[in-house]
Design an enzyme around this catalytic site. Sequence first.
Site, mmCIF file in Angstrom:
data_model
loop_
_atom_site.group_PDB
_atom_site.id
_atom_site.type_symbol
_atom_site.label_atom_id
_atom_site.label_comp_id
_atom_site.label_asym_id
_atom_site.label_seq_id
_atom_site.Cartn_x
_atom_site.Cartn_y
_atom_site.Cartn_z
ATOM 1 N N THR A 1 -12.080 4.613 -6.067
ATOM 2 C CA THR A 1 -12.560 5.934 -5.555
ATOM 3 C C THR A 1 -11.676 6.634 -4.873
ATOM 4 O O THR A 1 -11.248 7.816 -4.981
ATOM 5 C CB THR A 1 -13.673 5.830 -4.701
ATOM 6 O OG1 THR A 1 -14.664 5.176 -5.203
ATOM 7 C CG2 THR A 1 -14.308 6.999 -4.039
ATOM 8 N N ALA A 2 -10.737 6.064 -3.909
ATOM 9 C CA ALA A 2 -9.875 6.882 -3.239
ATOM 10 C C ALA A 2 -8.507 7.247 -4.196
ATOM 11 O O ALA A 2 -8.107 8.336 -4.160
ATOM 12 C CB ALA A 2 -9.375 5.947 -2.026
ATOM 13 N N GLY B 1 -15.385 1.052 -7.586
ATOM 14 C CA GLY B 1 -14.630 0.346 -6.516
ATOM 15 C C GLY B 1 -14.219 1.205 -5.168
ATOM 16 O O GLY B 1 -14.061 2.429 -5.595
ATOM 17 N N CYS B 2 -14.178 0.561 -4.314
ATOM 18 C CA CYS B 2 -13.239 1.375 -3.338
ATOM 19 C C CYS B 2 -11.958 1.677 -3.453
ATOM 20 O O CYS B 2 -11.656 2.948 -3.309
ATOM 21 C CB CYS B 2 -13.166 0.708 -1.925
ATOM 22 S SG CYS B 2 -12.798 -1.218 -1.838
ATOM 23 N N TYR B 3 -11.123 0.919 -3.805
ATOM 24 C CA TYR B 3 -9.769 1.511 -4.092
ATOM 25 C C TYR B 3 -9.693 2.327 -5.372
ATOM 26 O O TYR B 3 -9.008 3.586 -5.147
ATOM 27 C CB TYR B 3 -8.812 0.262 -4.574
ATOM 28 C CG TYR B 3 -8.407 -0.568 -3.367
ATOM 29 C CD1 TYR B 3 -7.643 -0.031 -2.416
ATOM 30 C CD2 TYR B 3 -8.421 -2.047 -3.126
ATOM 31 C CE1 TYR B 3 -7.103 -0.512 -1.303
ATOM 32 C CE2 TYR B 3 -8.100 -2.778 -2.223
ATOM 33 C CZ TYR B 3 -7.289 -2.149 -1.072
ATOM 34 O OH TYR B 3 -6.625 -2.780 -0.151
#
Lengths: 350, 350, 350, 350
Positions: B157-158, B153-155
């Site tokens: 990953t960060a 997911g995007c969150y």
Amino acid sequence: MSIEPKIRVGVLGATGYTGVELVRLLLQHPNVTITTLTSERSAGEKYADVFPTFRGQCDLKLEKIHAKEVAKQTTMVFSCLPHQTSMHHVPTLIDYGSKVIDLSADFRLDKLKVFAEWYGEHSAPSLLKEKTYGLPELNREAIKDAFLTANPGCYPTATILGLAPLLKEQLIVTSGIICDAKSGVSGAGRPPKQLNVYGEVNETLRPYGVDKHRHTPEIEQELSKLAAKDLLIRFTPHLIPMDRGILATIYAKPIKKMSTKDLLLVFEKFYGKEPFVRVLGEGQFPNTKHVRGTNYCDIGVHYDARMELIIITSAIDNLCKGAAGQAVQNMNLMSGLTETTGLMGTALVP
Amino acid sequence: MSIEPKIRVGVLGATGYTGVELVRLLLQHPNVTITTLTSERSAGEKYADVFPTFRGQCDLKLEKIHAKEVAKQTTMVFSCLPHQTSMHHVPTLIDYGSKVIDLSADFRLDKLKVFAEWYGEHSAPSLLKEKTYGLPELNREAIKDAFLTANPGCYPTATILGLAPLLKEQLIVTSGIICDAKSGVSGAGRPPKQLNVYGEVNETLRPYGVDKHRHTPEIEQELSKLAAKDLLIRFTPHLIPMDRGILATIYAKPIKKMSTKDLLLVFEKFYGKEPFVRVLGEGQFPNTKHVRGTNYCDIGVHYDARMELIIITSAIDNLCKGAAGQAVQNMNLMSGLTETTGLMGTALVP
Amino acid sequence: MSIEPKIRVGVLGATGYTGVELVRLLLQHPNVTITTLTSERSAGEKYADVFPTFRGQCDLKLEKIHAKEVAKQTTMVFSCLPHQTSMHHVPTLIDYGSKVIDLSADFRLDKLKVFAEWYGEHSAPSLLKEKTYGLPELNREAIKDAFLTANPGCYPTATILGLAPLLKEQLIVTSGIICDAKSGVSGAGRPPKQLNVYGEVNETLRPYGVDKHRHTPEIEQELSKLAAKDLLIRFTPHLIPMDRGILATIYAKPIKKMSTKDLLLVFEKFYGKEPFVRVLGEGQFPNTKHVRGTNYCDIGVHYDARMELIIITSAIDNLCKGAAGQAVQNMNLMSGLTETTGLMGTALVP
Amino acid sequence: MSIEPKIRVGVLGATGYTGVELVRLLLQHPNVTITTLTSERSAGEKYADVFPTFRGQCDLKLEKIHAKEVAKQTTMVFSCLPHQTSMHHVPTLIDYGSKVIDLSADFRLDKLKVFAEWYGEHSAPSLLKEKTYGLPELNREAIKDAFLTANPGCYPTATILGLAPLLKEQLIVTSGIICDAKSGVSGAGRPPKQLNVYGEVNETLRPYGVDKHRHTPEIEQELSKLAAKDLLIRFTPHLIPMDRGILATIYAKPIKKMSTKDLLLVFEKFYGKEPFVRVLGEGQFPNTKHVRGTNYCDIGVHYDARMELIIITSAIDNLCKGAAGQAVQNMNLMSGLTETTGLMGTALVP
């Protein structure tokens, strides 16, 4: 994996928005090596420190301009210097053997008198005549042989491409043409001024330069060539709260009754083989986000049968097809490369 | 000009934002041929008609999904289908010989029970165990051999990239970690809903999912692996008025006193050879525009000596390194290509 | 139709964003006559020429500051001058009989030493002690009697109001408090600088002042008073692409186990009679657009039972409750008017 | 402190953008009590729960429409219902004694045939003739006596006010008039649709309705009355990435040579006593942010001597002077109140 040597390229004024866009495109270009980037304000700094976007992609340091030195390091120079600064460096670059693509207004106008009226004295008047106007769709063969190319302005690119087929085919009345243009804020440049402060331009819309805008003589010069007669244009630019993009909404009277289908035939014939001009279908109109970051010019046309009026809408990215992208297109032509090399990226969605 | 045959690629759910970003990246990829694009809503339409940005770049028509047919046409399939839809097609794709990179949440969690708690019943539980979690910086070798990669997911990953070095080196307390995250609106998807109407999100800022967000279990699962013990995290996402970009601002307590320099050494050592993680210098912090449209994760760190607290700021483009870019990076690994192929574009300025 | 004479008001520094917001609010105030507007840059110009928004609403000309003259023309002066400029004019205004509400940072700190550390030498140290800190929700009675009110900073207003009930009731641990704050671009002021150029801040998000921000000592000073002991706070501001608005997301540890309902009871009791603090219901969180252009502070709370952590979200308009609106609220108190007079407008939707 | 009883007001369709703007304005109006707010979708909910902006300001619950009941509770009803819905309720409201200001398009057109062509069958054709067109600057006396006022469209308001002085004074050629209009996204309404999703409209600009827009017949109807002859207009709207604001850039040919000064004299004479039309000085042009949230129409004019062409630029807030503000102005006139009551707020800067 080309065996041929890469083009050695310099960018003067590499820290303005046009300069940065050029560096972005040149880094992706398979046939280019950037040798020189200049900036009077940031000389000595690493480019990737000024624009952290380029970390890991560009190791060059910014230098002050020494035109002779730049010429030695390059075979092609892009000048993104301000108007009336560029013309002081271009002659030296050429004398010392570099080809030049000038992105300022210094070489766009043909007549010294017109230049003087809008900008002041010109320091290299002979080059005004020898330059080639760099709009490939209209001037491709000449550009291939050019040593100095005057890269068109952003508004002129959108407007001229929108009108060229109709003027060339003598299908519109040459008086009374109106161009109602809209531009994103990057057109106002990167240096801070009240005009481009966030709070002044965000969430608002306004016309500017209504009584006089410096792109008018350039547009009129090129349209007059197409029409083979002198013409005037009403040009009204507006500032739009977005980073990039120009839309020109153009109104012109037809010589005789037509239809939208007729118009489309004219445009499709004129631009059918052009890699960067996309003529949209009936009932379709451009959207600046569809061309953002690309070298495309999207054109949609409509015939208003009630009013007997032609409406042409033409969209580009002001920094790309309206500046740096078109400059790379010109470089490709001047260097014998495939015209589209390094320019086939797609716009982000959204 | 590679002689080897191109990878034949399909994209399921090609009209959501993640799917479009994939198509954009794949069109620029030198080793890929897109053979199949699916969309239930727009089947039968040309892709370039749905997304005019792709005019002149993609001639494919959208199809409805027939997993078996898709498998025949491809060697690699990206599934951008919604959660709980993807899992119904992935087994067939794999049975018929395609490798799959799944961009939904359907295969990210390891435990059936946790999946059930957040999403409901799973239709392919055995694949939950056999999948590989596709975060290359932590899992590179496994991804090379994967046949089913769950794209993070995007969150997550960060957040995971921001914490990995410190957890791995056991430099922070594993309780009490806080991630205050901010995301652009594209994270809310492309289909219209009150939440993503322009007037609701423009010129405003708000937290959401404060009490429960589906990315929490994924983040905790991967951080727990890094810490080699179960840990919890406080995760508070916020919606920001911009198209793209995620910034995670992470707070963690050090095991012992440190300095910003110490922190930087840890991060530089951990990520020194990573092509897509850029550790910023002391006093520098990320800016989501610097990574927009790219596969970079920019990380800036600070040690607050007064509070004895570590602050990590981590920025990605939610659709690129947070979804489609990372998926291409995974495809490169799974296909034996250079990991960075097709992913070295620079962000637009501005 | 009040019979009592109107308050004669002056605004020093009336062309910054805070000054303009004050003029907007004062023009709508039924008990005020603006007599004096000053601007060093635009002295001599009509206010409505500098801000065409005010055409037809304000006929005043801008003047240069002559503190003695201003005092004669007014009974109440708002100083929106920059830090370290304001303190040179305030003593004269007071000596000549005007009450002063100072919107700079010059009188917010209590201790000369702390002021010196963050700003430099103070030219009116005795007034530092005599001033009243102008946060009405905590300091109402003192403000009624004040002759010099230091109007709180924008971040401090959001943060202090978010934490006051819990610190006052000794419900949270005083160490380790984290405030992750987000602000619109108007917080960076109106004068042009690279930082507030449209292209630099539009469509992007970044932290700033991570290692040191001037609002930290003000926040800590006031929170320490509430806690009746010295405390430190981690304060991380971020810049958000919108004109106005601040959201503070605050993390604190409870002294003992609680629930969201418990938290709400505490906040509702503390702020129940406050006209400008709106405590949101369970599961509701603030949205900066809901307070834009208003004097409200919207607060939403959540208890994270898994982490045993309190999350408080507090939203204000940085220019209104965070500056000019709060200043008018203070004027009302200092003048014996109803506290809400002239401040009951609703935010635009959208 | 008025002694006279307040006007009892109802708003039908109170949850669309126009309805919300009305509620905002009515809450600030000293002579109004809102008795009824309707919404089919949100009936039963508290208004302040649907729009948290109104917390502490409005305690009403939303109801379903029962026209007869609404009429009993009110003396004045604003209908913000969609086109072709409004006309089914208005006759009942009038029969039962309420005056009505209709903000839909249902009563704006004079001719049944034209209505049918653009919208379909009309259910209350006699009221089409009996209604009063609610543009106070042109129709003030009639509005004072009206029982049913058709509130003008947003584009028509900006366009008609821009052209009225010149048409009335017969100073322009009535053929070939062009209106190139630009509108913020709230013009597309509040219900979610692909068109108003953030990612589709943010950071982009496009024309729409180029071949046919429903505001054209309304504009032509009113301009024809002013010109005392039938005329046609070219109307090209564009969508701009901002919440609110309309700018109409209008091009018309003069009957005889003029100057900008001549034009200004005409406009100043025509609008000199109007409280809400501000004619800007020579060289000044409108900015939509200067009228945001206000009832002003700002007009700037220019005479292009080279082209012999008149350029008029006219800016309003589409939801305020273009809808709800103008409706309140009409209510004031219909109720014998001072025309500007409740409408003198200033726009936010920034």
